[in-house]
Scaffold this active site. Structure first.
Site, PDB file in Angstrom:
ATOM      1  N   ASP A  38      -2.721   2.452  -6.233  1.00  0.00           N
ATOM      2  CA  ASP A  38      -1.734   2.536  -5.151  1.00  0.00           C
ATOM      3  C   ASP A  38      -1.678   1.334  -4.220  1.00  0.00           C
ATOM      4  O   ASP A  38      -0.991   1.367  -3.198  1.00  0.00           O
ATOM      5  CB  ASP A  38      -1.969   3.805  -4.326  1.00  0.00           C
ATOM      6  CG  ASP A  38      -3.331   3.829  -3.660  1.00  0.00           C
ATOM      7  OD1 ASP A  38      -4.243   3.116  -4.132  1.00  0.00           O
ATOM      8  OD2 ASP A  38      -3.488   4.574  -2.668  1.00  0.00           O
ATOM      9  N   GLU A  39      -2.367   0.247  -4.551  1.00  0.00           N
ATOM     10  CA  GLU A  39      -2.260  -0.924  -3.680  1.00  0.00           C
ATOM     11  C   GLU A  39      -2.523  -2.205  -4.466  1.00  0.00           C
ATOM     12  O   GLU A  39      -3.228  -2.206  -5.477  1.00  0.00           O
ATOM     13  CB  GLU A  39      -3.198  -0.832  -2.476  1.00  0.00           C
ATOM     14  CG  GLU A  39      -4.663  -0.748  -2.809  1.00  0.00           C
ATOM     15  CD  GLU A  39      -5.536  -0.777  -1.560  1.00  0.00           C
ATOM     16  OE1 GLU A  39      -5.225  -1.535  -0.615  1.00  0.00           O
ATOM     17  OE2 GLU A  39      -6.544  -0.050  -1.549  1.00  0.00           O
ATOM     18  N   ASP A  96       0.856  -1.186   0.000  1.00  0.00           N
ATOM     19  CA  ASP A  96       0.000   0.000   0.000  1.00  0.00           C
ATOM     20  C   ASP A  96       0.895   1.240   0.000  1.00  0.00           C
ATOM     21  O   ASP A  96       1.672   1.448   0.929  1.00  0.00           O
ATOM     22  CB  ASP A  96      -0.902  -0.013   1.241  1.00  0.00           C
ATOM     23  CG  ASP A  96      -2.035   0.999   1.151  1.00  0.00           C
ATOM     24  OD1 ASP A  96      -2.188   1.647   0.095  1.00  0.00           O
ATOM     25  OD2 ASP A  96      -2.773   1.136   2.144  1.00  0.00           O
TER      26      ASP A  96
END
Length: 360
Positions: free
Chosen positions: A109-110, A15
């Site tokens: 983003d993860e 993350d």
């Protein structure tokens, strides 16, 4: 009681830390160390991401911009640059694929990574997570946090524990004890309303949840009851899906000022549709259903949808349906937001992975 080895894999959840805001601070040194909000403005809109400096004042993502400004009067609002975020996200994913093909992105983003077997033949998932985070820092200048555990649920929970710029391992022999002590508010997938309902039933922790029978949980929570029963016992059959089937492709925009004029509304509808068509082309996708979302000046939301028998992907076709939906009935009042979504997408095959043994 030990966890059945059939349900143990080596899963990493990566993350990025305050991704959008961190990218802006990376590209603009004048923003470093300052509270910034990506998205919206002082008067209206919604915060897409907040820097850690802004979070100290209680500014959070999905918060109305006006409320964020009330909490932090020196908050700096920055317009989002999604193409830039996508560019860096692709760099980060390229790093993931150096270790495993079993990568399931959740957003820019993860992502989840299954490294039970991996291309580098590194036996330790902890070492892989550390190496990936170091490479992300060296190659992009950004910080990432990681959670490592036996399944996606625990890896996701773990990645929040030592944020920012840290990682947390929950090994197999500690997983059950960890979940029993975990507050029900921290159970990933249990929303705020469900958590409050559970608390009224006397369920405040994983231990309380574990004390409930499967029959009772299913009666109270339906299909989710089986998930709660299993997850607190370390059972999660959901694998990392490298080719998750996307259900929709959409875009929306909140305007600086409410729109009254039909020409202005049509112009903005076309802009939003262009983004949808561009994303559809990037994914080489097609869909049968177009949905128009309108948020009015009083914040009420209205959606209108139409499905066709054939798949569409071109901007001209999506826009034609969106315009038809817009003109279906008179607008109730001025428009604050317009959104367009293409769904009922053409199905594509998914890959499958093989998971083997353990040693974290």
């Amino acid at each position: 009681m030990e966890i059945d080895e059939r349900y143990i894999r080596k899963i990493i959840h990566i993350d990025m830390d305050a991704f959008y805001a961190s990218v802006e601070q990376l590209d603009n040194p004048e923003l470093r160390g300052k509270p910034i909000a990506v998205g919206g403005s002082r008067e209206r809109g919604v915060v897409a991401a907040a820097s850690y400096e802004a979070r100290e004042f209680g500014v959070k993502s999905a918060m109305p911009s006006s409320q964020a400004y009330q909490r932090c009067r020196h908050l700096i609002f920055v317009k989002p640059r999604f193409e830039r975020y996508k560019e860096i996200s692709q760099q980060i994913r390229a790093i993931f694929y150096d270790y495993t093909d079993l990568v399931e992105p959740l957003s820019l983003d993860e992502a989840y990574l299954d490294v039970t077997t991996n291309k580098r033949e590194i036996p330790s998932a902890t070492l892989i997570a550390s190496e990936i985070r170091e490479r992300i820092k060296n190659e992009t200048g950004l910080n990432a946090s990681a959670g490592i555990s036996i399944n996606k649920f625990l890896a996701k929970v773990a990645s929040d524990i030592n944020k920012p710029n840290g990682q947390k391992l929950i090994p197999p022999n500690e997983a059950l004890d960890f979940m029993e002590k975990l507050s029900i508010d921290e159970f990933y997938g249990v929303g705020a309303k469900t958590a409050e309902r559970m608390k009224r039933m006397g369920i405040h922790s994983g231990s309380d949840l574990k004390a409930k029978s499967l029959q009772w949980l299913v009666k109270q929570f339906g299909k989710s009851g089986l998930h709660y029963f299993n997850i607190v016992r370390g059972i999660q059959k959901s694998e990392v899906k490298p080719n998750r089937i996307r259900k929709s492709i959409g875009a929306e925009r909140t305007f600086e000022k409410d729109l009254y004029d039909l020409n202005d509304i049509d112009y903005q509808l076309k802009n939003v549709t262009q983004k949808v068509a561009s994303r559809t082309a990037d994914l080489k996708a097609k869909g049968k259903t177009v949905t128009l979302k309108l948020k009015y000046s009083d914040f009420t939301i209205q959606t209108r949808s139409r499905s066709d028998n054939h798949f569409i992907s071109e901007e001209v076709d999506i826009l034609s349906v969106a315009r038809s939906l817009l003109n279906e009935q008179p607008l109730e009042q001025s428009i604050r937001l317009i959104g367009v979504t293409l769904s009922n997408l053409e199905k594509k095959s998914r890959g499958s992975g093989v998971q083997l043994t353990l040693k974290f």
